[in-house]
Enzyme design. Structure first.
Site, PDB file in Angstrom:
ATOM      1  N   ALA A  32      43.433  35.392  24.098  1.00 29.88           N
ATOM      2  CA  ALA A  32      44.476  36.072  24.080  1.00 29.88           C
ATOM      3  C   ALA A  32      45.165  36.346  25.570  1.00 29.88           C
ATOM      4  O   ALA A  32      45.636  37.190  25.882  1.00 29.88           O
ATOM      5  CB  ALA A  32      44.482  37.131  23.185  1.00 29.88           C
ATOM      6  N   LEU A  33      45.002  35.104  26.172  1.00 31.21           N
ATOM      7  CA  LEU A  33      45.074  35.272  27.530  1.00 31.21           C
ATOM      8  C   LEU A  33      46.583  35.405  28.042  1.00 31.21           C
ATOM      9  O   LEU A  33      47.682  34.898  27.031  1.00 31.21           O
ATOM     10  CB  LEU A  33      44.866  33.618  28.248  1.00 31.21           C
ATOM     11  N   GLY A  36      48.007  38.362  33.372  1.00 32.51           N
ATOM     12  CA  GLY A  36      46.928  38.940  34.174  1.00 32.51           C
ATOM     13  C   GLY A  36      45.846  37.907  34.165  1.00 32.51           C
ATOM     14  O   GLY A  36      45.311  37.942  35.245  1.00 32.51           O
ATOM     15  N   HIS A  37      45.369  37.570  33.165  1.00 33.61           N
ATOM     16  CA  HIS A  37      44.243  36.452  33.196  1.00 33.61           C
ATOM     17  C   HIS A  37      44.580  35.263  34.037  1.00 33.61           C
ATOM     18  O   HIS A  37      43.733  34.970  34.779  1.00 33.61           O
ATOM     19  CB  HIS A  37      43.866  36.055  31.820  1.00 33.61           C
ATOM     20  N   ASP A 150      40.484  47.126  33.942  1.00 34.97           N
ATOM     21  CA  ASP A 150      39.314  47.605  33.327  1.00 34.97           C
ATOM     22  C   ASP A 150      38.255  48.271  34.704  1.00 34.97           C
ATOM     23  O   ASP A 150      37.611  47.565  34.977  1.00 34.97           O
ATOM     24  CB  ASP A 150      38.568  46.436  32.548  1.00 34.97           C
ATOM     25  N   GLN A 153      34.749  49.296  34.078  1.00 37.23           N
ATOM     26  CA  GLN A 153      33.953  47.963  33.698  1.00 37.23           C
ATOM     27  C   GLN A 153      33.906  47.311  35.304  1.00 37.23           C
ATOM     28  O   GLN A 153      32.404  46.852  35.403  1.00 37.23           O
ATOM     29  CB  GLN A 153      35.045  46.988  32.904  1.00 37.23           C
ATOM     30  N   VAL A 176      48.041  43.011  36.673  1.00 37.29           N
ATOM     31  CA  VAL A 176      49.398  42.451  36.637  1.00 37.29           C
ATOM     32  C   VAL A 176      50.302  43.232  35.692  1.00 37.29           C
ATOM     33  O   VAL A 176      49.881  43.631  34.597  1.00 37.29           O
ATOM     34  CB  VAL A 176      49.563  41.020  36.178  1.00 37.29           C
ATOM     35  N   LEU A 184      49.829  44.516  32.022  1.00 38.41           N
ATOM     36  CA  LEU A 184      49.507  43.446  30.777  1.00 38.41           C
ATOM     37  C   LEU A 184      47.997  43.603  30.226  1.00 38.41           C
ATOM     38  O   LEU A 184      47.186  44.061  30.807  1.00 38.41           O
ATOM     39  CB  LEU A 184      49.534  42.040  31.500  1.00 38.41           C
TER      40      LEU A 184
HETATM   41  O1  PAF Z   1      37.429  42.526  30.226  1.00 36.09           O
HETATM   42  C1  PAF Z   1      37.111  41.761  29.198  1.00 36.09           C
HETATM   43  O2  PAF Z   1      37.960  40.963  28.873  1.00 36.09           O
HETATM   44  C2  PAF Z   1      35.460  41.613  28.709  1.00 36.09           C
HETATM   45  O3  PAF Z   1      35.031  43.069  28.747  1.00 36.09           O
HETATM   46  C3  PAF Z   1      34.763  40.793  29.484  1.00 36.09           C
HETATM   47  C4  PAF Z   1      34.423  40.905  30.976  1.00 36.09           C
HETATM   48  C5  PAF Z   1      35.498  39.533  29.473  1.00 36.09           C
HETATM   49  C6  PAF Z   1      33.195  40.734  28.821  1.00 36.09           C
HETATM   50  O4  PAF Z   1      33.446  40.347  27.302  1.00 36.09           O
END
Ligand code: PAF
Length: 281
Positions: A32-33, A36-37, A150, A153, A176, A184
Site C-alpha cells: 500500500a505504498l 513516504g515509502h 514508526d 520500531q 513524509v 503519510l
Molecule cells: O513498518 C512496517 O511497514 C513493518 O512493520 C515492516 C518493518 C515492513 C515489517 O513488517
C-alpha cells in the site's frame, strides 16, 4: 524491475549480484505504498547498486485479526510505483515463503518494547523482529531503510541489529507529510473524506506543542496535546508519551534527556493512526 515471489528465486538472483560485488539495499514494507515509502526507495536507489523492496503483510505482527484482514493490499499499484522509482527488485512472498514453519522465536528488546506500542499491541514488536530478521537473512543487505514515523520500531530494529551482530547499517528516514501536515500512512486510505479532514488535528497539535515547550512544563504540554486532540469527538488519543529518543522511556522534565520525542497514537473513528514529533533533536 524483477519480481520474485519465492525466497529461493530471490536468493539465487542476489547470489549472482553479490558475486559481481554489487551493493544491496533493502526497504522492507507491507505494501500500500505512498510517497513516504517512495522516499525510502529513492534513498536506497541512490545509495546502493541494487535496491530490493519487500512487500509482505506480516501476520505475526498483527495482534488484531480485523486489522490484519483490513490492511490494504495493492500489489499491482505497488509494483507500478516501484518500477517508476527505479527499484531493481520487488520481493512479494507468500506467508509460506517467509514462514515455512511457524516462527516461535522470542526476542528480548529490553525495556524498548515495554512501553507505548509494546503495551498497546502485545506481541507486535516480536512479530516485527521475526519478519525483519527473516528478510535480513534472505536479502543480506548492506543497508536497510526504515521510516521514522514508526519511531519505536526503528529503535527496536537498531537494537536487534546490534544484539544479533547483523553487519547492516540501519538508515532512519524522516516522516513524509501531506501539505497540511498529516503524516503519510497506508492506513490513511481507510479514512473517509470527513475523517481525513479532521485527522489533521493530530499533527497540527503536535506542531503547536513544540512552540509551547519553550514556556510550559513537559506535563502541561503532554496534557494539552491529549485534551486538544480529544476535543474532536471523532478522535480518541490512545496514548501520548514524551520519551527519551534513545531509550523510549518517559521523561518527566525537558531537562531529563538530550533528545526528546513525543509519540502519539490516536483512533480516528476505527482507524489507528500514529505520529511523532521531536522536542529536542
Ligand atoms: O513498518 C512496517 O511497514 C513493518 O512493520 C515492516 C518493518 C515492513 C515489517 O513488517
Amino acid at each position: 524491475m524483477k519480481i520474485y515471489k519465492t525466497t529461493k528465486g530471490l536468493e539465487n538472483a542476489l547470489r549472482v549480484l553479490r558475486a559481481e560485488s554489487k551493493t544491496i539495499g533493502l526497504v522492507p514494507t507491507m505494501g500500500a505504498l505512498h510517497a513516504g515509502h517512495l522516499s525510502l526507495v529513492e534513498r536506497c536507489v541512490a545509495e546502493n547498486d541494487v535496491c530490493v523492496v519487500s512487500v509482505f503483510v506480516n501476520p505475526t505482527q498483527f495482534n488484531n485479526q480485523t486489522d490484519l484482514e483490513k490492511y490494504p493490499r495493492t500489489l499491482e499499484a505497488d509494483a507500478a510505483l516501484l518500477a517508476g522509482a527505479k527499484c531493481s527488485i520487488l520481493f512479494a512472498p507468500s506467508v509460506k515463503q517467509i514462514y515455512p514453519k511457524p516462527d516461535t522465536r522470542v526476542f528480548d528488546f529490553g525495556q524498548l518494547d515495554k512501553v507505548m506500542e509494546g503495551v498497546h499491541r502485545p506481541g507486535h514488536f516480536n512479530g516485527v523482529g521475526q519478519v525483519v530478521s527473516r528478510l535480513f537473512d534472505i536479502v543480506k543487505p548492506g543497508k536497510a531503510y526504515f521510516g521514522e514515523k514508526d519511531y519505536q520500531q526503528l529503535a527496536i530494529i537498531r537494537k536487534m541489529v546490534k544484539d544479533y551482530k547483523y553487519p547492516i547499517e540501519i538508515v532512519g528516514c524522516p516522516i513524509v507529510r501531506e501539505k497540511d501536515g498529516m503524516a503519510l500512512s497506508s492506513r490513511n486510505m481507510r479514512l473517509s473524506k470527513d475523517e481525513r479532514k479532521r485527522a489533521v488535528r493530530i499533527s497540527q497539535t503536535l506542531f503547536k506543542s513544540v512552540e509551547m515547550a519553550a514556556t510550559k512544563s513537559l506535563e502541561e504540554v503532554k496534557q494539552w496535546v491529549i485534551d486538544e486532540i480529544n476535543k474532536d469527538s471523532i478522535l480518541n488519543v490512545e496514548y501520548y508519551d514524551i520519551v527519551n529518543s534513545e531509550t523510549m522511556q518517559s521523561v518527566k522534565s525537558w531537562k531529563d534527556a538530550d533528545k526528546i520525542t513525543g509519540c502519539i497514537t490516536v483512533y480516528c473513528g476505527e482507524v489507528r493512526l500514529i505520529d511523532n514529533i521531536q522536542y529536542k533533536k
